[in-house]
Design an enzyme around this catalytic site. Structure first.
Site, PDB file in Angstrom:
ATOM      1  CG  HIS A 136      -5.733   0.986  -4.293  1.00  0.00           C
ATOM      2  ND1 HIS A 136      -5.386  -0.099  -3.521  1.00  0.00           N
ATOM      3  CD2 HIS A 136      -6.337   1.854  -3.452  1.00  0.00           C
ATOM      4  CE1 HIS A 136      -5.774   0.091  -2.272  1.00  0.00           C
ATOM      5  NE2 HIS A 136      -6.352   1.270  -2.203  1.00  0.00           N
ATOM      6  NE  ARG A 147      -3.613  -2.139   2.800  1.00  0.00           N
ATOM      7  CZ  ARG A 147      -3.378  -3.267   3.452  1.00  0.00           C
ATOM      8  NH1 ARG A 147      -2.178  -3.468   4.014  1.00  0.00           N
ATOM      9  NH2 ARG A 147      -4.308  -4.207   3.542  1.00  0.00           N
ATOM     10  CE  LYS A 174      -6.280  -0.611   4.825  1.00  0.00           C
ATOM     11  NZ  LYS A 174      -7.597  -0.843   4.174  1.00  0.00           N
ATOM     12  CE1 TYR A 227      -7.054 -13.302 -11.322  1.00  0.00           C
ATOM     13  CE2 TYR A 227      -8.813 -14.766 -10.617  1.00  0.00           C
ATOM     14  CZ  TYR A 227      -7.856 -14.400 -11.538  1.00  0.00           C
ATOM     15  OH  TYR A 227      -7.716 -15.117 -12.705  1.00  0.00           O
ATOM     16  CG  HIS A 255      -6.010  -8.528   1.105  1.00  0.00           C
ATOM     17  ND1 HIS A 255      -6.077  -9.033  -0.185  1.00  0.00           N
ATOM     18  CD2 HIS A 255      -6.008  -7.173   0.974  1.00  0.00           C
ATOM     19  CE1 HIS A 255      -6.103  -8.030  -1.049  1.00  0.00           C
ATOM     20  NE2 HIS A 255      -6.063  -6.907  -0.378  1.00  0.00           N
ATOM     21  NE  ARG A 275      -3.344  -3.423  -1.343  1.00  0.00           N
ATOM     22  CZ  ARG A 275      -2.771  -4.184  -0.409  1.00  0.00           C
ATOM     23  NH1 ARG A 275      -1.450  -4.325  -0.376  1.00  0.00           N
ATOM     24  NH2 ARG A 275      -3.501  -4.807   0.501  1.00  0.00           N
TER      25      ARG A 275
END
Length: 258
Positions: A193, A84, A110, A229, A219, A196
């Site tokens: 993004h 990120r 995160k 995906y 994630h 990513r």
């Protein structure tokens, strides 16, 4: 805006400064959730486009010195690891290390969760070249002999400050606009993004297990990885459109273009 407030209160609650999160609302009931089966608005980049972005970053540019070019290449290379933008900006030089015989990064994601992200050859080379160029320009000692270097930001501006998110966004847009025909159609939509998502889609289509990709990108659930995906545009080779086109035959030379 709601997501930003929610993230702030999550942090306040984690640090004991708030009793709860008033922004933890049901996004679906508010009509803010994106249906799982909808196509993502994030552009799906090809390998050629990402390579063109990297090559443009590494090439000499007007107003950019050798350290600037090396840093730009390192930024693009870091994104090809599935990081990120906030994780990239938060990296310190000491986060670069060797584990299980491989060069890797300690990435703070995160929720304050730390994960190990291994470097592929391109990323390792780009980061090493950037640090070498920066040390040469600053006359620095190797990081292992200077604690101040270890604790310094991995990516620094010309003035020595930590590289910020906005600077990264602006850099990617400039590189995409200067990347020539390969990047022309996606230059206006280029953002962190997109790179990513490139990591997720490329890894899955290359045969990687979803649980491994989930760990790489940080994630919290493998369902999130699968959703990223599935929401990406499919590889054209997995579409039957060309088979139908062959049945229809070549276009009439007098037909106009869209």
């Amino acid at each position: 805006m709601l997501a930003t407030v929610k993230a702030l209160y999550t942090h306040l609650a984690d640090t004991g400064l708030a009793a709860g999160n008033p922004a933890a609302l049901d996004r679906r009931r508010l009509g803010l959730a994106v249906p799982a089966d909808s196509a993502s608005g994030t552009v799906t980049l090809t390998t050629a486009q990402v390579r063109a972005l990297y090559d443009t970053a590494a090439a000499p540019r007007r107003g950019a010195g050798p350290v600037d070019s090396a840093r730009a290449a390192a930024v693009v290379a870091l994104f090809t690891l599935g990081l990120r933008v906030g994780e990239i900006c938060g990296l310190d030089r000491g986060d670069l290390h060797v584990t299980r015989g491989r060069r890797a990064l300690r990435v703070r994601g995160k929720g304050g969760k730390t994960r190990v992200v291994y470097l592929h050859a391109l990323a390792e080379s780009a980061i090493s070249d950037y640090l070498r160029a920066r040390d040469a320009a600053e006359g620095s000692l190797p990081a292992r002999r200077d604690r101040a270097l270890v604790d310094s930001p991995l990516l620094r501006t010309r003035t020595g400050a930590r590289y910020q998110r906005q600077a990264v966004w602006q850099l990617l847009r400039r590189l995409a606009e200067a990347g020539g025909p390969v990047l022309r159609d996606v230059a206006s939509a280029m953002h962190p993004h997109a790179l990513r998502h490139f990591y997720v889609t490329t890894a899955v289509e290359a045969g990687a297990q979803l649980v491994h990709v989930q760990a790489d990108v940080g994630h919290s659930s493998v369902d999130t990885t699968e959703q990223v995906y599935n929401s990406a545009a499919r590889d054209p080779q997995r579409s039957a459109v060309d088979l139908v086109g062959e049945v229809l035959g070549p276009p009439n030379s007098r037909s106009g273009s869209l």
